[in-house]
Design an enzyme around this catalytic site. Structure first.
Site, short mmCIF file in Angstrom:
data_model
loop_
_atom_site.label_atom_id
_atom_site.label_comp_id
_atom_site.label_asym_id
_atom_site.label_seq_id
_atom_site.Cartn_x
_atom_site.Cartn_y
_atom_site.Cartn_z
N GLU A 198 0.83 -1.18 0.00
CA GLU A 198 0.00 0.00 0.00
C GLU A 198 0.88 1.24 0.00
O GLU A 198 1.78 1.37 0.81
CB GLU A 198 -0.88 -0.10 1.26
CG GLU A 198 -1.26 1.18 1.89
CD GLU A 198 -1.72 0.99 3.34
OE1 GLU A 198 -1.51 -0.09 3.95
OE2 GLU A 198 -2.28 1.93 3.87
N ASP A 234 -6.64 2.20 8.02
CA ASP A 234 -6.59 2.27 6.56
C ASP A 234 -6.03 0.98 5.98
O ASP A 234 -6.54 0.46 4.99
CB ASP A 234 -5.70 3.44 6.11
CG ASP A 234 -6.48 4.75 6.10
OD1 ASP A 234 -7.72 4.67 6.27
OD2 ASP A 234 -5.85 5.80 5.94
#
Ligand code: 0RA
Length: 637
Positions: free
Chosen positions: A427, A504
């Site tokens: 990510e 997240d």
């Protein structure tokens, strides 16, 4: 009085050999010696009680896990017969408990779960138990027998009396620690899922699960049977109409189905044969699908919603957003093989098709508003499918032209043998940078994703295929997607999701898991998908660096190193905070790292979870996050 069997005859010797075979090769009988096999032992015993329920003699089953991991399964059926066999001179109960495959020989004429598929009989459970005790309540007498590693320690004998006309069977067994893993233990959640499913498809039976280890208890009882099941699956979805349900017995085969359309895009159909979840479908599934496609096309034509110039809806068009259950009870079910759970009886297809066609056509005729809404949904689905096909053709043509275009941001490895290679999905650009520098470029590839990937649970395939992050993921993997997925193209043996240990990161991980589950399921089933475990803390003491992956681990380490004031402690918020060497050492180096392999344990439950996390209704999502907050380590809120 001496209760011990007096002498062994030829029959006894055969029995001992049979039990010994089970103990020598447990894999052949219960599929292994791992935790999964352990749960099979309970299912095997419960299956016998379910048979008694299917025969109409039992409506309560109690399962209790005791603190020492022994398990009691009790039912209020007729009780296993205890009479002495005139020639064999032993009790019928002892035959059931000690002779392989003997259980099914009693009764007959009814539907059977046990002996059907994983059916090895309770004798295999008995053989694999350190000890086992069976108590029978019949004719106001209590009978009991004890076995150790399958061998009777006494003869079946009355041990007491009772009043009232209650009958039943109670079996308690302790799995053998010498065969199964010493510290193996039963998982409450796994049992809950199984027994919930069994209660759904055995309407009216009450299954109570008690876990004495942690004082937990749950009871499953569904008067609505599989309608309750479909309602349960749809509990977090918007539904288009009331449940459609039908049942009928044809030639001794019981047929039951329930269907309901929702606003979802995926199809959720579950099929059962004699309460066994036939995950590979079979003739009952084929019959259900054919009837749905036909009744909706017939209705659409009749109501003038499909014109003569327009083509029929395809099966896929009629199943978008459909939740369906079909459950059949057959006196002689045929399955494809021991491992492939697929129903093969050809007559079942015709039976199911006729019941569904009749019920569904009548329903549509009587509920035209719902009929129109369903046809409308099929029309939208057909158009979207057309658009998806065009998009896919374009992607295929493009890649043929550009011949093997890998996404620009993929840092590939030099090794070409997929058995040796790994791809990390990372990510963010900064973590991607660290990973690229820290990796072993010989066999590790890095694919950085920018921000959040698309929520594939709330989008149709055409939109998904248009998404840039999805496109680069698909072309990096080399497998294609959805219907054209082919595991043979897979370029990396291990696909590792590596996200931050914060909210997240958890969200992105869920989005990726959703995507893999919906569009690349074989990748998970074949064990290629993993989740990386980056450390949460870095602890330094006297020029030494330690890493901790859990809070408890951190606390222990600090205590060992002389207390919080003696150490340097820093908490990693994200992968990007680690320098390339640290990331390699802690998370990527096969010598040190821990990877969690992603498994699909129960398709219904996974379906539910993704739905709940990614679907449109808000309250259920909050509930899930609340009840699971403890398991989400380091939740940053
Ligand atoms: C065959 C015949 C009868 C009972 C059972 C099987 C039976 C087996 C199990 C296994 C677990 N629970 C069970 N409950 C019943 C009785 C036949 C009769 O009473 O005439």
């Amino acid at each position: 009085m001496n209760n011990k069997p007096e002498h062994y005859n030829a029959g006894d010797i055969q029995v001992l050999e049979g039990l010994e075979a089970v103990r020598r090769r447990p894999g052949m009988y219960v599929g292994g010696t791992d935790v999964k096999a352990l749960h099979h032992l309970i299912y095997e015993v419960v299956d016998n009680s379910i048979d008694e329920a299917l025969a109409g003699y039992c409506d309560h089953i109690w399962i209790t896990i005791h603190p020492d991991e022994s398990v009691t399964v009790r039912d209020n059926g007729r009780g296993i017969p205890v009479e002495i066999h005139p020639e064999k001179k032993i009790s019928a109960l002892q035959v059931v408990m000690t002779v392989l495959h003997a259980g099914g020989k009693f009764g007959g004429g009814s539907y059977k779960v046990s002996g059907g598929l994983h059916g090895v009989g309770v004798s295999a459970v008995n053989a694999l138990s350190e000890w086992c005790e069976v108590t029978i309540y019949r004719d106001n007498k209590v009978y009991s027998q004890r076995y150790e590693r399958g061998i009777p320690k006494d003869v079946v004998k009355p041990v007491g009396t009772y009043t009232g006309n209650q009958t039943g069977t109670s079996t308690t067994f302790r799995f053998d620690r010498g065969i199964f893993m010493e510290d193996a233990s039963f998982r409450f959640e796994t049992l809950v899922q199984r027994f919930r499913e069994m209660a759904f498809v055995t309407r009216g039976v009450s299954i109570q699960l008690t876990d004495e280890r942690e004082g937990k208890e749950m009871t499953f009882h569904f008067e609505g049977g599989i309608s309750s099941f479909a309602r349960y699956i749809n509990r977090n979805r918007e539904t288009l109409h009331p449940m459609i349900y039908g049942e009928k017995e044809i030639d001794g085969v019981g047929i039951e189905f329930a269907v309901q359309y929702t606003d979802a895009y995926s199809e959720s159909i579950y099929t059962f044969a004699n309460t066994i979840n036939t995950i590979d479908g079979g003739t009952h599934l084929t019959g259900l699908r054919a009837a749905i496609t036909r009744s909706i096309n017939d209705y659409a034509r009749k109501a003038g919603l499909l014109k003569d110039s327009e083509a029929n809806f395809s099966g896929d068009d009629t199943r978008e957003g459909l939740t369906g259950i079909v459950s059949i009870k057959h006196p002689d079910p045929q399955f494809e093989s021991q491992t492939k759970v697929k129903l093969m009886n050809p007559e079942v297809q015709t039976y199911v098709q006729s019941v569904v066609l009749e019920t569904l056509s009548t329903f549509l005729d009587e509920n035209p508003a719902t009929g129109r809404a369903i046809v409308q949904k099929c029309l939208t689905s057909a158009r979207a499918r057309d658009a998806a096909k065009k998009a896919r053709d374009l992607v295929i043509r493009k890649s043929a032209l550009e011949s093997m275009t890998l996404p620009g941001k993929l840092a590939d490895c030099s090794e070409r043998n997929p058995e040796k290679t790994e791809m990390f999905i990372v990510e963010g650009e900064s973590a991607g940078g660290s990973a690229k520098q820290g990796r072993d470029r010989h066999f590790q590839a890095i694919l950085p994703l920018r921000g959040k990937i698309l929520n594939t649970e709330r989008a149709r395939l055409d939109k998904i295929l248009g998404n840039r992050e999805v496109k680069s993921l698909v072309s990096a993997l080399g497998t294609g997607i959805g219907d054209s997925f082919d595991l043979k193209g897979l370029r990396y043996g291990k696909v590792v999701i590596m996200t931050d240990a914060d909210v997240d990161g958890a969200h992105i991980r869920t989005l990726l898991l959703t995507f893999f589950f919906r569009y690349m399921q074989p990748l998970i089933e074949e064990g290629h998908l993993y989740i990386a475990q980056p450390p949460l803390y870095r602890i330094s003491s006297r020029n030494q660096v330690y890493y901790a992956y859990k809070d408890e681990e951190k606390d222990k380490l600090i205590a060992k190193l002389g207390g919080i004031n003696k150490v340097g402690l820093s908490r990693y918020k994200g992968l990007g905070e680690m320098n390339p060497e640290q990331l390699w050492e802690t998370t990527m180096n096969p010598e040190n790292r821990t990877l969690l392999q992603v498994e699909i344990e129960d398709a219904v439950e996974v379906d539910q979870t993704f739905d709940m996390l990614m679907g449109s209704l808000v309250p259920p999502r909050r509930r899930f996050i609340q009840t699971h907050a403890k398991e989400v380590r380091n939740l940053d809120i």
